[in-house]
Enzyme design. Structure first.
Site, mmCIF file in Angstrom:
data_model
loop_
_atom_site.group_PDB
_atom_site.id
_atom_site.type_symbol
_atom_site.label_atom_id
_atom_site.label_comp_id
_atom_site.label_asym_id
_atom_site.label_seq_id
_atom_site.Cartn_x
_atom_site.Cartn_y
_atom_site.Cartn_z
ATOM 1 N N HIS A 81 1.410 2.740 -11.417
ATOM 2 C CA HIS A 81 1.448 3.421 -12.720
ATOM 3 C C HIS A 81 1.601 4.910 -12.439
ATOM 4 O O HIS A 81 0.786 5.506 -11.729
ATOM 5 C CB HIS A 81 0.173 3.143 -13.515
ATOM 6 C CG HIS A 81 0.021 1.708 -13.903
ATOM 7 N ND1 HIS A 81 -1.148 0.999 -13.728
ATOM 8 C CD2 HIS A 81 0.912 0.846 -14.461
ATOM 9 C CE1 HIS A 81 -0.981 -0.237 -14.160
ATOM 10 N NE2 HIS A 81 0.257 -0.347 -14.604
ATOM 11 N N GLU A 84 -1.277 7.738 -12.633
ATOM 12 C CA GLU A 84 -2.513 7.560 -11.875
ATOM 13 C C GLU A 84 -2.393 8.350 -10.572
ATOM 14 O O GLU A 84 -2.002 7.825 -9.531
ATOM 15 C CB GLU A 84 -2.772 6.071 -11.657
ATOM 16 C CG GLU A 84 -2.944 5.339 -12.997
ATOM 17 C CD GLU A 84 -3.121 3.840 -12.867
ATOM 18 O OE1 GLU A 84 -3.181 3.336 -11.725
ATOM 19 O OE2 GLU A 84 -3.180 3.165 -13.908
ATOM 20 N N HIS A 179 -5.491 2.419 -7.810
ATOM 21 C CA HIS A 179 -5.233 2.825 -9.191
ATOM 22 C C HIS A 179 -6.361 3.709 -9.702
ATOM 23 O O HIS A 179 -7.424 3.812 -9.085
ATOM 24 C CB HIS A 179 -5.154 1.592 -10.106
ATOM 25 C CG HIS A 179 -3.953 0.744 -9.896
ATOM 26 N ND1 HIS A 179 -2.927 0.641 -10.810
ATOM 27 C CD2 HIS A 179 -3.597 -0.074 -8.866
ATOM 28 C CE1 HIS A 179 -2.009 -0.197 -10.365
ATOM 29 N NE2 HIS A 179 -2.396 -0.647 -9.176
ATOM 30 N N GLU A 242 -9.650 0.124 -8.747
ATOM 31 C CA GLU A 242 -9.728 1.122 -9.810
ATOM 32 C C GLU A 242 -10.766 2.146 -9.371
ATOM 33 O O GLU A 242 -11.948 1.842 -9.249
ATOM 34 C CB GLU A 242 -10.125 0.468 -11.134
ATOM 35 C CG GLU A 242 -9.130 -0.561 -11.645
ATOM 36 C CD GLU A 242 -7.843 0.055 -12.177
ATOM 37 O OE1 GLU A 242 -7.806 1.300 -12.355
ATOM 38 O OE2 GLU A 242 -6.884 -0.702 -12.432
#
Length: 372
Positions: A81, A84, A179, A242
């Site tokens: 993404h 990010e 991420h 994450e």
């Protein structure tokens, strides 16, 4: 496509600064490319101890000059993404330290910076979410600007792990996809493990503990993420990490990611994760996916606050979403909402629902996949 680097040796690569290795992120964002027929496409670094090969925009392979059949293979990816940014900065700094000899590399390493167009535009994606296009998903959106990149990154992983597959045991292949989340989270740093119908490797759990990952989310169905592709197709120990919240380039405090950075460097150097105070690896809290909220049309409403954190618990009977006749009502005594995002395209997931599971679930053979 993944380009074939030149077979010509880079002379003097240690003698003068190499912008590609000094700041791989800046080099990639500038759309710079080494000459495929010249010395710049590959070379040596770290006082001649490592070799590097530029394979494609944002795709760089490094490794010791001498490897054996037991040398592990590690894929580190970030920027799937484009907004990010912290993991991108983290990996770029890691490449610089490896090239300068400030960090140790005892494995084959593939560094992938994912959605370059979206990074340059400061957007999550341009046409389609790249992390929904792997395992052949790109074929369903051939006109998407992300489609060719998904195909290229699949091929990069396949080639990298295929080169190791004949001589190397399955346990020596790793993929960590880094991420940051759109929203804050009850558990700021957490991991998502793909559904592969095999128990989670204890070594991966130990590494997550060493990286101070607070929670692990177990998927219960196949997906089209990059980590699922590498786990299913390349038999890698794979997960999506994450590591915090989305920030623009230049606004990240990388000291906030110190535990993950240290754990990554230890993995690349061949060190085993440290055990907990009781002599056993730290084990994160475990959650399993039990359902998802799907956006069916533009009339979709997500009935939670715009800033509700990931892993927020909701009691049984709570209506979380509606879309025409569709309703999502919490069925369990308590369900936690992860990745709520009403802005996705119709037909896509607008949130995951998870419940806490015993930590032993990490090491058990997963049951049949459920709808999620």
């Amino acid at each position: 496509m993944i380009s074939n680097a030149s077979s010509t040796e880079a002379h003097g690569a240690d003698a003068q600064p190499n912008v590609l290795l000094d700041d791989f992120l800046a080099y990639t964002l500038a759309l710079q490319q080494p000459a495929h027929t010249g010395a710049a496409a590959q070379g040596s670094c770290a006082q001649g101890q490592l070799r590097w090969v530029w394979l494609d925009d944002g795709v760089l392979q490094l490794g010791p000059v001498h490897t054996t059949c037991t040398t592990p293979s590690v894929l580190l990816s970030a920027g799937i993404h484009g907004d990010e940014t912290a993991p991108l900065e983290l990996l770029s700094r890691l490449v610089s330290d490896l090239a300068a000899g400030r960090a140790t590399l005892a494995c084959r390493l593939l560094v992938v910076l994912g959605n370059i167009g979206a990074m340059r535009a400061a957007r999550r994606y341009l046409d389609d979410d790249l992390n929904r296009l792997f395992s052949g998903g790109y074929a369903e959106v051939p006109a998407s600007r992300e489609a060719s990149r998904a195909a290229a990154l699949e091929e990069a992983a396949r080639q990298f792990f295929t080169a190791a597959q004949v001589a190397h045991p399955r346990g020596s292949r790793w993929h960590l996809d880094l991420h940051t989340a759109i929203r804050p989270s009850v558990f700021e740093q957490f991991a998502l493990l793909p559904h592969t119908r095999t128990p989670v490797a204890p070594a991966l759990v130990a590494w997550l503990g060493a990286a101070r990952i607070a929670a692990v989310l177990l998927h219960t169905t196949k997906s089209r993420t990059y980590s699922h592709f590498s786990a299913q197709t390349c038999q890698a120990r794979a997960c999506t990490l994450e590591l915090g919240q989305v920030r623009p380039f230049g606004q990240n405090d990388l000291t906030h990611f110190a535990a993950t950075d240290t754990a990554l460097r230890d993995l690349l150097a061949g060190y085993s994760p440290a055990a907990g105070a009781e002599g056993s690896p730290r084990v994160p809290r475990v959650f399993t996916v039990i359902d998802q909220i799907t956006k069916h049309s533009e009339a979709f409403e997500l009935l939670v606050a715009a800033d509700v954190p990931n892993f927020t618990p909701f009691p049984q009977g709570t209506v979380l979403a509606r879309d025409g006749a569709y309703r999502y009502v919490v069925q369990h005594e308590q369900e936690r909402l992860v990745f709520p995002n009403p802005g996705v395209k119709p037909g896509l997931r607008a949130g995951l629902l998870v419940i806490e599971a015993p930590r032993e679930a990490l090491f058990a053979l997963p049951g049949p996949a459920v709808s999620a």
